[in-house]
Design a protein around this motif. Structure first.
Motif, mmCIF file in Angstrom:
data_model
loop_
_atom_site.group_PDB
_atom_site.id
_atom_site.type_symbol
_atom_site.label_atom_id
_atom_site.label_comp_id
_atom_site.label_asym_id
_atom_site.label_seq_id
_atom_site.Cartn_x
_atom_site.Cartn_y
_atom_site.Cartn_z
ATOM 1 N N ALA A 184 0.833 -1.192 0.000
ATOM 2 C CA ALA A 184 0.000 0.000 0.000
ATOM 3 C C ALA A 184 0.875 1.252 0.000
ATOM 4 C CB ALA A 184 -0.911 -0.005 1.229
ATOM 5 N N PHE A 185 0.420 2.253 -0.716
ATOM 6 C CA PHE A 185 1.107 3.542 -0.793
ATOM 7 C C PHE A 185 0.109 4.600 -0.340
ATOM 8 C CE2 PHE A 185 3.480 0.769 -3.434
ATOM 9 C CZ PHE A 185 4.767 1.256 -3.499
ATOM 10 N N LEU A 186 0.474 5.327 0.713
ATOM 11 C CA LEU A 186 -0.420 6.260 1.366
ATOM 12 C C LEU A 186 0.245 7.632 1.446
ATOM 13 C CD1 LEU A 186 -3.033 6.571 3.130
ATOM 14 C CD2 LEU A 186 -1.634 5.865 5.069
ATOM 15 N N PRO A 187 -0.389 8.670 0.907
ATOM 16 C CA PRO A 187 0.233 9.995 0.990
ATOM 17 C C PRO A 187 0.171 10.568 2.400
ATOM 18 C CG PRO A 187 -1.900 10.137 -0.097
ATOM 19 C CD PRO A 187 -1.648 8.686 0.164
ATOM 20 N N ALA A 188 1.259 11.201 2.819
ATOM 21 C CA ALA A 188 1.244 11.943 4.081
ATOM 22 C C ALA A 188 0.292 13.123 3.951
ATOM 23 C CB ALA A 188 2.638 12.425 4.443
ATOM 24 N N THR A 218 2.360 -7.463 -12.326
ATOM 25 C CA THR A 218 2.057 -6.390 -11.390
ATOM 26 C C THR A 218 0.701 -5.758 -11.680
ATOM 27 O OG1 THR A 218 4.426 -5.931 -11.224
ATOM 28 C CG2 THR A 218 2.944 -4.231 -10.402
ATOM 29 N N LEU A 219 -0.073 -5.570 -10.616
ATOM 30 C CA LEU A 219 -1.359 -4.887 -10.682
ATOM 31 C C LEU A 219 -1.276 -3.626 -9.833
ATOM 32 C CD1 LEU A 219 -4.505 -4.808 -11.271
ATOM 33 C CD2 LEU A 219 -4.750 -5.936 -9.038
ATOM 34 N N ILE A 220 -1.796 -2.525 -10.370
ATOM 35 C CA ILE A 220 -2.017 -1.322 -9.564
ATOM 36 C C ILE A 220 -3.520 -1.177 -9.389
ATOM 37 C CG2 ILE A 220 -1.884 1.188 -9.424
ATOM 38 C CD1 ILE A 220 0.686 1.094 -11.022
ATOM 39 N N LEU A 263 -0.055 -3.414 -5.993
ATOM 40 C CA LEU A 263 0.256 -2.111 -5.410
ATOM 41 C C LEU A 263 -1.048 -1.320 -5.333
ATOM 42 C CD1 LEU A 263 3.468 -1.207 -7.459
ATOM 43 C CD2 LEU A 263 3.266 -2.630 -5.418
ATOM 44 N N VAL A 264 -1.369 -0.807 -4.161
ATOM 45 C CA VAL A 264 -2.600 -0.046 -3.977
ATOM 46 C C VAL A 264 -2.247 1.415 -3.773
ATOM 47 C CG1 VAL A 264 -4.727 0.223 -2.649
ATOM 48 C CG2 VAL A 264 -3.737 -2.057 -2.957
ATOM 49 N N ASP A 265 -2.784 2.257 -4.638
ATOM 50 C CA ASP A 265 -2.614 3.705 -4.551
ATOM 51 C C ASP A 265 -3.784 4.236 -3.724
ATOM 52 O OD1 ASP A 265 -1.921 6.352 -4.953
ATOM 53 O OD2 ASP A 265 -2.437 6.378 -7.088
ATOM 54 N N LEU A 266 -3.529 4.494 -2.448
ATOM 55 C CA LEU A 266 -4.576 4.902 -1.506
ATOM 56 C C LEU A 266 -4.820 6.405 -1.541
ATOM 57 C CD1 LEU A 266 -3.450 2.710 1.508
ATOM 58 C CD2 LEU A 266 -5.572 2.451 0.221
ATOM 59 N N PRO A 267 -6.025 6.814 -1.170
ATOM 60 C CA PRO A 267 -6.293 8.251 -1.057
ATOM 61 C C PRO A 267 -5.715 8.796 0.241
ATOM 62 C CG PRO A 267 -8.232 7.003 -0.445
ATOM 63 C CD PRO A 267 -7.203 5.997 -0.904
ATOM 64 N N GLU A 268 -5.624 10.113 0.289
ATOM 65 C CA GLU A 268 -5.133 10.764 1.509
ATOM 66 C C GLU A 268 -6.078 10.514 2.680
ATOM 67 O OE1 GLU A 268 -4.128 15.215 3.212
ATOM 68 O OE2 GLU A 268 -5.240 15.013 1.358
ATOM 69 N N LEU A 269 -7.370 10.547 2.412
ATOM 70 C CA LEU A 269 -8.355 10.327 3.466
ATOM 71 C C LEU A 269 -8.624 8.840 3.592
ATOM 72 C CD1 LEU A 269 -10.816 13.238 2.672
ATOM 73 C CD2 LEU A 269 -9.050 13.150 4.438
ATOM 74 N N VAL A 270 -8.270 8.307 4.733
ATOM 75 C CA VAL A 270 -8.413 6.881 4.985
ATOM 76 C C VAL A 270 -9.803 6.634 5.566
ATOM 77 C CG1 VAL A 270 -7.441 4.951 6.269
ATOM 78 C CG2 VAL A 270 -5.941 6.723 5.367
ATOM 79 N N ILE A 321 -6.798 -2.370 4.336
ATOM 80 C CA ILE A 321 -5.733 -2.597 3.353
ATOM 81 C C ILE A 321 -4.384 -2.345 4.016
ATOM 82 C CG2 ILE A 321 -4.683 -1.739 1.215
ATOM 83 C CD1 ILE A 321 -7.573 -1.269 0.193
ATOM 84 N N VAL A 322 -4.288 -1.247 4.763
ATOM 85 C CA VAL A 322 -3.045 -0.908 5.464
ATOM 86 C C VAL A 322 -2.698 -1.995 6.482
ATOM 87 C CG1 VAL A 322 -2.025 0.727 7.106
ATOM 88 C CG2 VAL A 322 -3.246 1.576 5.088
#
Length: 181
Positions: free
Chosen positions: A6-10, A35-37, A118-125, A132-133
């Motif tokens: 998982a990729f999570l923006p600060a 690979t899947l995004i 690879l999961v591109d997460l939103p800023e708001l969890v 997922i995290v």
């Protein structure tokens, strides 16, 4: 899930989608990984713009029909570009708001098809993306080298630990650092 990252923006604008895309390109290209995004930023994802491809169905369609997922549904919603497979967002309002069981069904279907997800997460969890995290082999909090994003990254890591994500699987990924910084 051992192949889930998982990729999570600060904070918004830290380049998380760019890092996800470049990581996937490297893994799929020179390392030959299937690979899947999964673009989980359903309202403001930008990967389709970045790769210059219109979504073929997309994340929302697969999440909405997660209980009926099969190869036909999957193939009709996957977008392929640069040796990577994508479940892209359509940035639509309306439809269901996915919860964890939707993501869980999609990830269970995908986990045997790909070496890496690879999961591109939103800023708001939300409760679905928190899971997922919690279940990711690693979560990367992305930030830039400015004071505010660095401090927010630290807070985001603490927040993830409170959600139950093991600290050993939480990492900070610095984007756009210049030599000498």
């Amino acid at each position: 899930i051992d192949n889930l990252y998982a990729f999570l923006p600060a904070k918004a604008g830290c380049g998380t989608s760019t890092l996800v895309l470049n990581t996937a390109a490297r893994l799929a290209g020179s390392l030959g990984k299937r690979t899947l995004i999964l673009e989980a930023d359903l309202r403001s994802g930008v990967l389709d713009i970045m790769i210059g491809a219109a979504p073929s169905g997309g994340s929302q369609s697969v999440l909405e029909l997660a209980g009926q997922i099969d190869t036909f549904l999957w193939e009709n919603n996957i977008t392929r570009a640069h040796g990577i497979e994508f479940l892209l967002t359509r940035r639509e309002t309306g439809g269901i708001i996915p919860d964890w069981h939707h993501y869980h069904q999609v990830l269970n279907f995908a986990r045997s098809k790909y070496d890496l997800i690879l999961v591109d997460l939103p800023e708001l969890v939300n409760p679905a993306t928190v899971e997922i995290v919690r279940r990711a082999a690693s979560t990367f909090v992305t930030c830039t080298a400015e004071i505010a994003p660095l401090r927010l990254a630290k807070l985001r890591c603490e927040e993830m630990a409170l959600w139950g994500a093991p600290k050993t699987r939480i990492h900070i990924l610095l984007n756009r650092a210049l030599k000498g910084e």
